[in-house]
Scaffold this active site. Structure first.
Site, PDB file in Angstrom:
ATOM      1  CG  HIS A  97      32.086 -83.690  -1.653  1.00 24.01           C
ATOM      2  ND1 HIS A  97      30.874 -83.768  -2.051  1.00 24.01           N
ATOM      3  CD2 HIS A  97      32.383 -82.223  -1.670  1.00 24.01           C
ATOM      4  CE1 HIS A  97      30.236 -82.784  -2.074  1.00 24.01           C
ATOM      5  NE2 HIS A  97      31.084 -81.662  -2.002  1.00 24.01           N
ATOM      6  CD  GLU A 148      33.222 -79.798  -5.547  1.00 24.48           C
ATOM      7  OE1 GLU A 148      32.823 -78.835  -6.343  1.00 24.48           O
ATOM      8  OE2 GLU A 148      32.747 -80.274  -4.543  1.00 24.48           O
ATOM      9  CG  HIS A 166      48.048 -86.124   5.705  1.00 26.92           C
ATOM     10  ND1 HIS A 166      48.719 -86.114   6.929  1.00 26.92           N
ATOM     11  CD2 HIS A 166      47.105 -87.248   6.286  1.00 26.92           C
ATOM     12  CE1 HIS A 166      48.345 -86.794   7.924  1.00 26.92           C
ATOM     13  NE2 HIS A 166      47.409 -87.555   7.204  1.00 26.92           N
ATOM     14  CD  GLU A 214      49.639 -90.825   7.429  1.00 33.65           C
ATOM     15  OE1 GLU A 214      50.669 -90.347   8.084  1.00 33.65           O
ATOM     16  OE2 GLU A 214      48.727 -91.059   7.782  1.00 33.65           O
TER      17      GLU A 214
END
Length: 356
Positions: A97, A148, A166, A214
């Site tokens: 994550h 998270e 991004h 994106e």
């Protein structure tokens, strides 16, 4: 002692002359050596040796300009290095994550679930730390990448900085997703359309805190949350570090003169089926402001202790020594890459216990 036959020697032989020439030559060479040492030791441009990624600097004197230069010669890998690299390649690593801070947790959760189609996987409040966090994604944490989100009590705004790029999300219909985002009040900074010089349709939007996403038009995929893009000051250095210390593969690399940048895609699996790290080098830019919003990427490993050893060996900085966390007992270690981006490695077995 054997006698010397003077009559057997050539008529030009002169012992006294040869001895004199030998003495003059020796004195001359010693003088050159002392002059060279004096210049090396007193020249202010001399650079101390500083190993980097197994390299050592060598110094020498240029005879034409009397200046000091340096060169980096890579050390040959040792047997221990080779074993460590083999272990890294066989370690069961996966990007777990990405962690970042938001100013309104419920507002961001609503945006991600309604506009991007993510699911709220879990949410927890941690009063003793003055924070709350939420995990969102497109599949269970045991197999999929997730975000998270961290909310710190009383902090409603963060500086994203210029280093973070991004997040990438694969969708089946970019135009339809953008229309939905507009209806929900989201911000679109690039309308749907093909990338320059290619056919892939993309769009760029911002979440309520200004983090860019994106949107990439793709067919159905096991991992829609597909990219994390960070900017780096030396792309070859970054690639070398992530290959050796993190065990990632260089999936592709492309130079884009029209955008004045070079991009490297790194990861643990095929780009169309797993989350990848997109490293971007902008021509001539070596440092970035990282702000205080983006935090780190978490990666699974079978052994945080060996992982920390490898990170130190191949040029990273350990910011949290490997070991179990209080209360949870999940073993982790944290580090910085050569550009200062933070990552956390989490023990695979401990993570599964935590998720239970």
């Amino acid at each position: 002692m054997p006698s010397v036959c003077v009559n057997c020697m050539p008529s030009s032989f002169n012992p006294s002359r040869r001895l004199a020439l030998f003495t003059l030559t020796t004195v001359f060479l010693i003088g050159i050596i002392y002059i060279g040492l004096f210049v090396v030791l007193t020249n202010e441009k001399a650079i101390p040796q500083s190993p980097f990624f197994g390299g050592k600097e060598s110094t020498w004197l240029r005879a034409d300009e009397n200046t000091i230069e340096t060169a980096t010669a890579l050390e040959m890998p040792t047997v221990a290095d080779e074993k460590l690299l083999d272990w890294i390649k066989n370690d069961k690593r996966r990007m777990l994550h990405v962690v970042y801070r938001v100013g309104d947790l419920d507002k961001t959760i609503k945006f991600y679930t309604e506009c991007l189609g993510m699911k709220l996987l879990r949410k927890r409040d941690i009063p003793e730390e003055g924070s709350s966090n939420a995990f969102l994604g497109y599949g269970p944490e045991e197999s999929n990448f997730s975000v998270e989100l961290t909310y710190n009590y009383g902090v409603d705004k963060y500086d994203i900085g210029t280093g973070f790029g991004h997040f990438g999300v694969a969708v089946e219909d970019v135009a339809k997703t953008v229309d939905l985002i507009k209806q929900k009040g989201g911000k679109v900074t690039r309308e749907p359309g093909p990338v320059e010089g290619g056919s892939t349709k993309i769009a760029i939007i911002e979440d309520p805190d200004g983090y860019k996403f994106e949107l990439l038009e793709r067919g159905p995929t096991l991992e829609p949350l597909c990219q994390v893009m960070l900017r780096v000051g030396d792309l070859d250095r970054a690639i070398n570090f992530y290959k050796k210390a993190f065990g990632m593969e260089l999936l592709r690399k492309s130079d884009n003169p029209e955008y004045k940048n070079t991009v490297a895609i790194m990861g643990y699996g095929p780009e169309d089926r797993s989350t990848v790290l997109e490293l971007t080098y902008n021509y001539g830019v070596t440092e970035y402001d990282k702000g205080n919003g983006y935090a780190q990427i978490a990666i699974g490993t079978d052994d945080v202790y060996k992982t920390a050893e490898a990170i130190k060996k191949f040029g990273g900085v350990i910011t949290l020594q490997p070991g179990p966390l209080p209360i949870l007992n999940t073993k982790i270690t944290a580090c910085l890459d050569p550009d200062g981006w933070k990552s956390v490695f989490v023990d695979n077995v401990d993570l599964l216990k935590e998720l239970e």
